[in-house]
Design a protein around this motif. Structure first.
Motif, PDB file in Angstrom:
ATOM      1  N   ASP A 269       0.831  -1.202   0.000  1.00 29.70           N
ATOM      2  CA  ASP A 269       0.000   0.000   0.000  1.00 29.70           C
ATOM      3  C   ASP A 269       0.871   1.260   0.000  1.00 29.70           C
ATOM      4  OD1 ASP A 269      -1.826   2.005   0.327  1.00 29.70           O
ATOM      5  OD2 ASP A 269      -2.752   1.200   2.150  1.00 29.70           O
ATOM      6  N   VAL A 270       0.882   1.949  -1.152  1.00 23.83           N
ATOM      7  CA  VAL A 270       1.726   3.142  -1.301  1.00 23.83           C
ATOM      8  C   VAL A 270       1.290   4.259  -0.362  1.00 23.83           C
ATOM      9  CG1 VAL A 270       2.635   4.812  -2.974  1.00 23.83           C
ATOM     10  CG2 VAL A 270       1.980   2.541  -3.732  1.00 23.83           C
ATOM     11  N   GLU A 271      -0.020   4.309  -0.060  1.00 22.47           N
ATOM     12  CA  GLU A 271      -0.541   5.376   0.796  1.00 22.47           C
ATOM     13  C   GLU A 271       0.115   5.369   2.178  1.00 22.47           C
ATOM     14  OE1 GLU A 271      -2.716   7.733  -0.356  1.00 22.47           O
ATOM     15  OE2 GLU A 271      -2.321   6.697  -2.251  1.00 22.47           O
ATOM     16  N   LYS A 272       0.594   4.209   2.587  1.00 22.90           N
ATOM     17  CA  LYS A 272       1.199   4.109   3.926  1.00 22.90           C
ATOM     18  C   LYS A 272       2.689   4.469   3.923  1.00 22.90           C
ATOM     19  CE  LYS A 272      -2.041   0.809   5.877  1.00 22.90           C
ATOM     20  NZ  LYS A 272      -2.373  -0.629   5.845  1.00 22.90           N
ATOM     21  N   GLN A 273       3.219   4.763   2.736  1.00 19.77           N
ATOM     22  CA  GLN A 273       4.643   5.109   2.622  1.00 19.77           C
ATOM     23  C   GLN A 273       4.770   6.584   2.256  1.00 19.77           C
ATOM     24  OE1 GLN A 273       6.248   2.321   3.446  1.00 19.77           O
ATOM     25  NE2 GLN A 273       4.415   1.064   3.154  1.00 19.77           N
ATOM     26  N   ASP A 274       5.914   7.170   2.577  1.00 18.53           N
ATOM     27  CA  ASP A 274       6.180   8.548   2.133  1.00 18.53           C
ATOM     28  C   ASP A 274       7.183   8.515   0.985  1.00 18.53           C
ATOM     29  OD1 ASP A 274       4.537   9.893   3.822  1.00 18.53           O
ATOM     30  OD2 ASP A 274       6.066  10.402   5.308  1.00 18.53           O
ATOM     31  N   ILE A 275       6.853   9.201  -0.100  1.00 18.15           N
ATOM     32  CA  ILE A 275       7.791   9.344  -1.217  1.00 18.15           C
ATOM     33  C   ILE A 275       7.951  10.838  -1.459  1.00 18.15           C
ATOM     34  CG2 ILE A 275       8.305   8.741  -3.615  1.00 18.15           C
ATOM     35  CD1 ILE A 275       6.157   6.471  -3.310  1.00 18.15           C
ATOM     36  N   ILE A 276       9.148  11.339  -1.241  1.00 20.40           N
ATOM     37  CA  ILE A 276       9.371  12.792  -1.255  1.00 20.40           C
ATOM     38  C   ILE A 276      10.389  13.162  -2.335  1.00 20.40           C
ATOM     39  CG2 ILE A 276      10.209  14.745   0.128  1.00 20.40           C
ATOM     40  CD1 ILE A 276       9.304  13.066   2.630  1.00 20.40           C
ATOM     41  N   VAL A 277       9.968  14.059  -3.240  1.00 18.74           N
ATOM     42  CA  VAL A 277      10.898  14.554  -4.257  1.00 18.74           C
ATOM     43  C   VAL A 277      11.537  15.824  -3.705  1.00 18.74           C
ATOM     44  CG1 VAL A 277      11.137  15.444  -6.614  1.00 18.74           C
ATOM     45  CG2 VAL A 277       9.550  13.557  -6.136  1.00 18.74           C
ATOM     46  N   MET A 278      12.804  15.701  -3.328  1.00 18.41           N
ATOM     47  CA  MET A 278      13.466  16.809  -2.626  1.00 18.41           C
ATOM     48  C   MET A 278      14.963  16.536  -2.602  1.00 18.41           C
ATOM     49  SD  MET A 278      12.450  17.883   1.267  1.00 18.41           S
ATOM     50  CE  MET A 278      12.770  19.481   1.961  1.00 18.41           C
ATOM     51  N   ASP A 279      15.744  17.593  -2.574  1.00 17.69           N
ATOM     52  CA  ASP A 279      17.179  17.417  -2.403  1.00 17.69           C
ATOM     53  C   ASP A 279      17.431  16.782  -1.032  1.00 17.69           C
ATOM     54  OD1 ASP A 279      19.982  18.018  -1.703  1.00 17.69           O
ATOM     55  OD2 ASP A 279      19.950  19.079  -3.622  1.00 17.69           O
ATOM     56  N   VAL A 280      18.207  15.704  -1.006  1.00 18.27           N
ATOM     57  CA  VAL A 280      18.447  14.977   0.244  1.00 18.27           C
ATOM     58  C   VAL A 280      19.023  15.898   1.328  1.00 18.27           C
ATOM     59  CG1 VAL A 280      19.865  13.154   1.298  1.00 18.27           C
ATOM     60  CG2 VAL A 280      18.656  12.710  -0.854  1.00 18.27           C
ATOM     61  N   PHE A 281      19.913  16.812   0.933  1.00 17.78           N
ATOM     62  CA  PHE A 281      20.542  17.689   1.938  1.00 17.78           C
ATOM     63  C   PHE A 281      19.523  18.669   2.526  1.00 17.78           C
ATOM     64  CE2 PHE A 281      23.824  16.192  -0.941  1.00 17.78           C
ATOM     65  CZ  PHE A 281      24.662  15.568  -0.030  1.00 17.78           C
ATOM     66  N   ASP A 282      18.582  19.098   1.704  1.00 17.55           N
ATOM     67  CA  ASP A 282      17.495  19.934   2.223  1.00 17.55           C
ATOM     68  C   ASP A 282      16.595  19.114   3.154  1.00 17.55           C
ATOM     69  OD1 ASP A 282      18.257  22.258   0.954  1.00 17.55           O
ATOM     70  OD2 ASP A 282      17.050  21.882  -0.846  1.00 17.55           O
ATOM     71  N   TYR A 283      16.395  17.849   2.791  1.00 16.62           N
ATOM     72  CA  TYR A 283      15.535  16.999   3.625  1.00 16.62           C
ATOM     73  C   TYR A 283      16.158  16.807   5.013  1.00 16.62           C
ATOM     74  CZ  TYR A 283      12.623  13.409   5.547  1.00 16.62           C
ATOM     75  OH  TYR A 283      11.786  12.727   6.399  1.00 16.62           O
ATOM     76  N   PHE A 284      17.470  16.622   5.067  1.00 12.90           N
ATOM     77  CA  PHE A 284      18.132  16.480   6.375  1.00 12.90           C
ATOM     78  C   PHE A 284      17.872  17.713   7.253  1.00 12.90           C
ATOM     79  CE2 PHE A 284      21.267  13.337   4.437  1.00 12.90           C
ATOM     80  CZ  PHE A 284      20.808  12.268   5.188  1.00 12.90           C
ATOM     81  N   LYS A 285      17.956  18.885   6.656  1.00  6.06           N
ATOM     82  CA  LYS A 285      17.709  20.124   7.410  1.00  6.06           C
ATOM     83  C   LYS A 285      16.262  20.163   7.908  1.00  6.06           C
ATOM     84  CE  LYS A 285      21.185  22.986   5.133  1.00  6.06           C
ATOM     85  NZ  LYS A 285      21.417  23.631   3.850  1.00  6.06           N
ATOM     86  N   TYR A 286      15.356  19.804   7.010  1.00  3.98           N
ATOM     87  CA  TYR A 286      13.926  19.788   7.339  1.00  3.98           C
ATOM     88  C   TYR A 286      13.664  18.805   8.497  1.00  3.98           C
ATOM     89  CZ  TYR A 286       9.108  18.056   6.862  1.00  3.98           C
ATOM     90  OH  TYR A 286       7.838  17.628   7.115  1.00  3.98           O
ATOM     91  N   ALA A 287      14.232  17.601   8.382  1.00  7.56           N
ATOM     92  CA  ALA A 287      13.989  16.561   9.396  1.00  7.56           C
ATOM     93  C   ALA A 287      14.542  16.995  10.757  1.00  7.56           C
ATOM     94  CB  ALA A 287      14.638  15.249   8.961  1.00  7.56           C
ATOM     95  N   LYS A 288      15.679  17.673  10.735  1.00  9.30           N
ATOM     96  CA  LYS A 288      16.280  18.130  11.990  1.00  9.30           C
ATOM     97  C   LYS A 288      15.409  19.213  12.636  1.00  9.30           C
ATOM     98  CE  LYS A 288      20.812  19.004  13.730  1.00  9.30           C
ATOM     99  NZ  LYS A 288      22.199  19.394  13.555  1.00  9.30           N
ATOM    100  N   ARG A 289      14.925  20.112  11.783  1.00 13.51           N
ATOM    101  CA  ARG A 289      14.066  21.191  12.259  1.00 13.51           C
ATOM    102  C   ARG A 289      12.791  20.635  12.887  1.00 13.51           C
ATOM    103  NH1 ARG A 289      14.172  23.944   7.548  1.00 13.51           N
ATOM    104  NH2 ARG A 289      12.005  23.469   7.045  1.00 13.51           N
TER     105      ARG A 289
END
Length: 396
Positions: A269-289
């Motif tokens: 079930d894809v709905e239960k997964q997250d698929i994010i189109v984003m620069d990985v380095f930006d994602y790290f910043k976002y996740a930390k925030r």
């Protein structure tokens, strides 16, 4: 029959070739630039003694590869057939497996011909040519395959710069055209493969053992972050292993539809997964925030990548990448750190890990180590050929 050219090489290269080192390095020749792609060279040491036959094929690693140490051996269809038949025999276990139908049949210099790889996808063969030189033997090599195996169809990828001299006919060579996506199996799970859609087919076969380990031992009840996720293969295996949720992050727009497709062909079930189109380095910043933390973080970056904002080189920047990952890894979580950079070995890779944890004030243990699976045969005399290094690291 290709003409053979007598060429004297410098002493250092002559000694390497006598040991069986398969690569012809440019600085071992007196006049490398005058050599033509596809020429067969009768290599001689400085005193004129025969040491081997090789072919000219310009790659970033060298100007060609050693083929034979037998002076009377002709480089013809039967030469290629012997090499291919021997490689196929080495993969007998893979051919007889019903739960894995995609694997490497011929791995360049590891099977005796540098610059050529052949992959198998459920009855279809995919040839990758890494130089114009090896491509000039195409007719013989195709004949050699036909004499060695039955097949549904043959496709090819030209992995060298041809300056636009011919049109790519969707990479089809002969036999029947595949219906894409072609669904292949790996350890019981499915992959959607496209042999006719650009350089990449949808999965990197060299990570097979790593994916299985993630599914079988590291996913149950865990949150899993898969960075540089491409088509989400690690995420599919993690979800199949009982991960509570997977998050796949990749900058490429296509990663969304491609990853969705890989989940769907496995009935996940894809709905239960997250698929994010984003620069990985930006994602790290976002996740930390957002103070996000994951039980398992998978790092499998390209050796070199450039986006609008960042340039990443695994040789220089892997320590920083690890520190970003450590910051969002749960206590006793696991980082799966992988690199396919051939310019450094496992020992050096481990120093990146040590430095990253030291600078992050976290302790760690290395739980597992992986290199290439058995179908990716390598030559012990060509270390760069054994490029894959993967560490499962528990972050204390």
């Amino acid at each position: 029959m290709t003409n053979e050219i007598d060429v004297k090489v410098k002493d250092a290269l002559a000694q390497d070739l006598q040991k069986g080192v398969p690569i012809l390095l440019k600085d071992g020749f007196h006049e490398a630039d005058s050599l033509e792609e596809g020429s067969i060279l009768k290599l001689q040491n400085p005193t004129g003694k025969f040491i081997g036959k090789g072919y000219v094929g310009m790659q970033n690693k060298g100007i060609g590869w050693l083929l034979s140490k037998n002076e009377t051996e002709k480089i013809d269809t039967s030469f290629f057939q012997k090499k291919i038949a021997s490689a196929i025999k080495h993969r007998a276990d893979y051919y007889s497996s019903s739960d894995t139908t995609a694997f490497r049949v011929f791995n360049g210099e590891g099977d005796g011909i540098g610059g050529l790889t052949i992959d198998y996808f459920d009855g279809f063969y995919l040839l990758s040519w890494y130089s114009e030189g090896i491509y000039s033997f195409k007719k013989m090599i195709i004949e050699a395959i036909e004499a060695s195996v039955s097949y549904k169809g043959i496709y090819e990828k030209k992995r060298f710069d041809t300056k636009g001299q011919y049109v790519e006919d969707d990479d089809f060579v002969k036999g029947e055209r595949g219906e894409f996506p072609l669904i292949v199996k790996e350890n019981g799970l499915n992959f959607a493969i496209y042999l006719n859609d650009g350089a990449m087919v949808g999965v990197f076969l060299d990570q097979r053992d790593v994916r299985k380990k993630i599914r079988d031992a590291y996913s149950k009840g865990k949150t899993v972050l898969n960075t540089f996720s491409y088509t989400g293969a690690f995420s599919v295996f993690a979800a199949a292993g009982g991960a509570t949720k997977t998050t796949s992050v990749d900058l490429a727009k296509r990663s969304l539809s491609k990853t969705t497709e890989q989940f769907e062909v496995n009935g996940i079930d894809v709905e239960k997964q997250d698929i994010i189109v984003m620069d990985v380095f930006d994602y790290f910043k976002y996740a930390k925030r957002k103070e996000l933390a994951f039980d398992v973080v998978i790092l499998d970056p390209p050796s070199f990548a450039r986006s609008k904002k960042y340039t990443f080189s695994s040789a220089k920047d892997y320590t920083k990448l690890l520190k970003d990952a450590i910051a969002i890894t749960e206590k006793n979580g696991v980082i799966v750190a992988s690199t396919n950079n051939a310019t450094f070995g496992m020992k050096k890779f481990k120093t990146f890990v040590e430095k990253a944890f030291k600078e992050s004030n976290r302790k760690y243990t290395i739980e597992e180590e992986f290199s290439l699976p058995s179908d990716f045969r390598t030559s012990p005399l060509f270390k760069e050929g054994n490029y894959l290094k993967v560490l499962f690291i528990q972050a204390k």
